[in-house]
Design a protein around this motif. Structure first.
Motif, mmCIF file in Angstrom:
data_model
loop_
_atom_site.group_PDB
_atom_site.id
_atom_site.type_symbol
_atom_site.label_atom_id
_atom_site.label_comp_id
_atom_site.label_asym_id
_atom_site.label_seq_id
_atom_site.Cartn_x
_atom_site.Cartn_y
_atom_site.Cartn_z
ATOM 1 N N SER A 149 0.598 -0.665 0.225
ATOM 2 C CA SER A 149 0.130 -0.641 0.290
ATOM 3 C C SER A 149 0.887 1.249 0.064
ATOM 4 O O SER A 149 2.218 1.181 -0.014
ATOM 5 C CB SER A 149 -0.748 0.526 0.936
ATOM 6 O OG SER A 149 0.044 -0.154 2.313
ATOM 7 N N HIS B 22 -6.569 10.423 -2.615
ATOM 8 C CA HIS B 22 -7.289 9.134 -1.966
ATOM 9 C C HIS B 22 -6.154 8.129 -1.531
ATOM 10 O O HIS B 22 -6.512 7.119 -2.741
ATOM 11 C CB HIS B 22 -8.548 8.679 -2.581
ATOM 12 C CG HIS B 22 -9.655 9.953 -2.332
ATOM 13 N ND1 HIS B 22 -10.241 10.264 -1.397
ATOM 14 C CD2 HIS B 22 -9.867 10.618 -3.345
ATOM 15 C CE1 HIS B 22 -11.285 10.907 -1.543
ATOM 16 N NE2 HIS B 22 -11.151 11.397 -2.816
ATOM 17 N N GLY C 219 -5.234 5.850 0.486
ATOM 18 C CA GLY C 219 -5.895 4.856 0.832
ATOM 19 C C GLY C 219 -6.317 3.749 -0.431
ATOM 20 O O GLY C 219 -6.206 3.011 -0.831
ATOM 21 N N ARG C 220 -6.689 4.085 -1.913
ATOM 22 C CA ARG C 220 -6.928 3.294 -2.609
ATOM 23 C C ARG C 220 -5.852 3.351 -4.139
ATOM 24 O O ARG C 220 -5.951 3.006 -5.002
ATOM 25 C CB ARG C 220 -8.090 4.171 -3.320
ATOM 26 C CG ARG C 220 -7.942 5.125 -3.686
ATOM 27 C CD ARG C 220 -9.317 5.600 -4.791
ATOM 28 N NE ARG C 220 -10.489 5.872 -3.657
ATOM 29 C CZ ARG C 220 -11.709 7.231 -4.203
ATOM 30 N NH1 ARG C 220 -11.973 7.552 -4.730
ATOM 31 N NH2 ARG C 220 -12.832 6.745 -2.972
ATOM 32 N N ARG D 239 -3.046 2.343 -5.985
ATOM 33 C CA ARG D 239 -1.989 1.348 -6.416
ATOM 34 C C ARG D 239 -1.098 1.766 -7.305
ATOM 35 O O ARG D 239 -0.956 2.842 -8.125
ATOM 36 C CB ARG D 239 -3.218 1.071 -7.069
ATOM 37 C CG ARG D 239 -4.582 0.458 -7.405
ATOM 38 C CD ARG D 239 -5.682 -0.504 -8.393
ATOM 39 N NE ARG D 239 -4.458 -1.538 -8.703
ATOM 40 C CZ ARG D 239 -5.551 -1.882 -9.303
ATOM 41 N NH1 ARG D 239 -6.672 -1.774 -10.160
ATOM 42 N NH2 ARG D 239 -5.133 -3.675 -9.815
ATOM 43 N N ASP E 251 -8.378 8.848 -8.400
ATOM 44 C CA ASP E 251 -9.811 7.738 -8.468
ATOM 45 C C ASP E 251 -8.802 6.584 -8.507
ATOM 46 O O ASP E 251 -9.789 5.028 -8.411
ATOM 47 C CB ASP E 251 -9.635 7.543 -10.304
ATOM 48 C CG ASP E 251 -9.725 8.682 -10.562
ATOM 49 O OD1 ASP E 251 -10.406 9.953 -9.227
ATOM 50 O OD2 ASP E 251 -9.886 9.215 -11.542
ATOM 51 N N GLY E 252 -7.573 5.550 -7.466
ATOM 52 C CA GLY E 252 -6.827 4.558 -7.820
ATOM 53 C C GLY E 252 -6.914 3.253 -8.434
ATOM 54 O O GLY E 252 -7.382 2.266 -8.708
#
Length: 251
Positions: A66, A101, A103-104, A106, A140-141
């Protein structure tokens, strides 16, 4: 391939910007530069060229960690410290109207994303593609190393999907990305964002808009001197011109 790194044309001001899609400060720097440009009197004569810079050239297509754990590992900090770092950048980004964001997010290679930006440049959509990829990564991850994802994002900014896919599959812009990175190394650029104004003045980091505006004004004044203004009289006095002197006749 984007235009090579060259000084500005006589009636233009070229700004070359090195940045990475996976760089949170690069998105912030883009917004701040846009604010500075909006206040620049000669903004219609500014040419912006984006250049590739990979913060992690050896990154796999998708990183198993992460964002929090990757930061903690990279800087030798605790996960809690890494959370604090992400919160700080997120608040700073919010001040520029951006939503991060982490947390999302990649994590993965940005090499193909940079190739797509070069492809978009050939169709007059380099800035739009850069913007969309930054948002894809930070907000947007999206996995920006995934071919189908990149093709979809290309279509969103108005590029032909089949052409974008073909360009990424055959790697026609890979050499241009490597050229960007070689130029960065030659210029001593080790961090991004990095702005080069007029081919000779460098500004490092996501500076505030007023600092960037001051740099734009300074470089413009130095590279585009103002024309001479006549003061004090409506008609010229006596003098010599082109090697000749007019001598008034005596009354």
């Amino acid at each position: 391939m984007t235009q090579p790194f060259t000084p500005s044309a006589p009636d233009r001001l070229r700004v070359d910007i090195w940045s990475d899609v996976a760089c949170p400060w690069c998105y912030i720097g883009k917004r701040r530069f846009e604010q500075a440009l909006a206040g620049f009197d000669h903004r219609d004569k500014v040419e912006v060229v984006w250049h590739a810079f990979e913060l992690d050239p050896g990154a796999p297509a998708e990183h198993p960690l992460s964002m929090r754990d990757a930061l903690a590992q990279k800087y030798g900090r605790t996960p809690s410290d890494a959370e604090g770092m992400m919160d700080h950048v997120t608040r700073t980004a919010a001040g520029e109207g951006l939503e991060y964001h982490f947390g999302r997010a990649r994590l993965g290679s940005t090499f193909q994303a940079h190739q797509l930006i070069h492809h978009a440049a050939q169709h007059g959509k380099q800035d739009a593609m850069k913007e969309r990829l930054l948002r894809a990564y930070m907000s947007d991850g999206e996995l920006v190393s995934d071919l189908d994802t990149l093709v979809r994002l290309a279509q969103e900014v108005g590029l032909d999907g089949s052409e974008a896919r073909a360009a990424l599959l055959d790697g026609r812009h890979a050499h241009a990305v490597r050229q960007d990175e070689a130029q960065a190394q030659a210029l001593g650029i080790s961090g991004v964002p990095f702005f080069v104004l007029g081919g000779k003045y460098g500004v490092s980091g996501a500076q505030d808009p007023q600092t960037l505006l001051g740099a734009l004004n300074q470089v413009w004044q130095e590279t585009h001197p103002a024309p001479l203004q006549m003061l004090g009289t409506e008609t010229p006095g006596e003098g010599c011109d082109d090697g000749q002197c007019a001598v008034p006749e005596r009354a």
